[in-house]
Design a protein around this motif. Structure first.
Motif: not given
Ligand code: PGA
Length: 247
Positions: A160-166, A199-209, A225-234
């Motif tokens: 799973v790939i997560a794109y997280e702009p720093i 490429a068609e099947g790969l899940r790409l997550l967005y993360g960052g606030s 396709d979804g997210g990687l969640i920091g602060g709001a996952s607490l």
């Protein structure tokens, strides 16, 4: 182009936060949580054993690329699996920065995970300087290349790939849905040059606030396709509402 083929995916990243009490709270509030979204909580490795995994799965936030031995403080894939983990975040920007993890090391960690049936959630993403210099694609492309250089197509399909702009992590400054989509499209395009079906099947997550109030528009983008969640996952309520937004 069938976006439906990709099951939505939301992972929480507790970072160095949480306690057995918070695990108990999540165990109760997420119990039997039923959604079309694959839900994972990546907690500190000392806590992962305590989740009941009723309606969700558990992951760690780092792993060694080595099997065992004289590596004080490191944890192996086998140890994480014994502690209940099915997933691991690798290459989070905080580790790339704080621990100096290189693209090559991140790729080795991802490979070690796949060889041992752990799903790596591989993080990529640029700093503000890189964005302002107009070098997002070349920078993220280099991060991806390290991975695609050593993983086969079959192995890449298990990531799973997560794109997280720093600049968006923990800052409250979310990428706009259009900015997120633009980089996700680039990432999917990068993989499609290797293999269209991959490429068609790969899940790409967005993360960052990502928060309950912005999740839905971000997740509605074609290549998100979804997210990687920091602060709001607490907070269980917020995390659940973000998971529902991914459906
Ligand atoms: P954030 O963190 O949601 O607090 O911005 C995301 C992450 O670092 O994974």
């Amino acid at each position: 182009m069938s976006i439906n083929k990709r099951q939505p995916f939301v992972a929480g990243n507790w970072k160095m936060n949480g306690s057995l009490d918070l695990v108990k709270d999540f165990n109760e509030k997420l119990a039997g949580f039923s959604t079309n979204t694959e839900v994972v909580i990546c907690a500190p490795a000392t806590l992962t054993h305590a989740f009941n995994q009723n309606g969700f799965s558990v992951g760690a936030q780092n792993v060694s690329h080595l099997d065992n031995g004289a590596h004080t403080g490191e944890l192996s894939v086998g140890m994480l699996k014994e502690a209940g983990c099915g997933y691991v975040i690798v290459g989070h920007s905080e580790r790339r920065e704080d621990q100096g993890e290189s693209n090559a090391l991140v790729a080795l960690k991802a490979k070690k995970c796949i060889e041992n049936d752990l799903v790596p959630i591989i993080c990529v993403g640029e700093s503000l300087e890189i964005r302002e210099a107009g070098e997002v694609e070349s920078f993220v492309g280099q991060q991806l290349k390290a991975i695609t250089d050593i993983l086969s197509i079959e192995e890449l399909a298990k990531t799973v790939i997560a794109y997280e702009p720093i600049w968006a992590i923990g800052t409250g400054k979310t990428a706009s849905p259009a900015q997120a989509q633009q980089v996700h499209e680039f990432i999917r395009g990068y993989f499609s040059k290797i293999d269209a079906e991959l490429a068609e099947g790969l899940r790409l997550l967005y993360g960052g606030s990502v928060k309950p109030d912005n999740a839905r528009t971000l997740f509605a983008q074609q290549d998100v396709d979804g997210g990687l969640i920091g602060g709001a996952s607490l907070k269980a309520e917020d995390f659940i509402s973000i998971c529902q937004a991914a459906n």
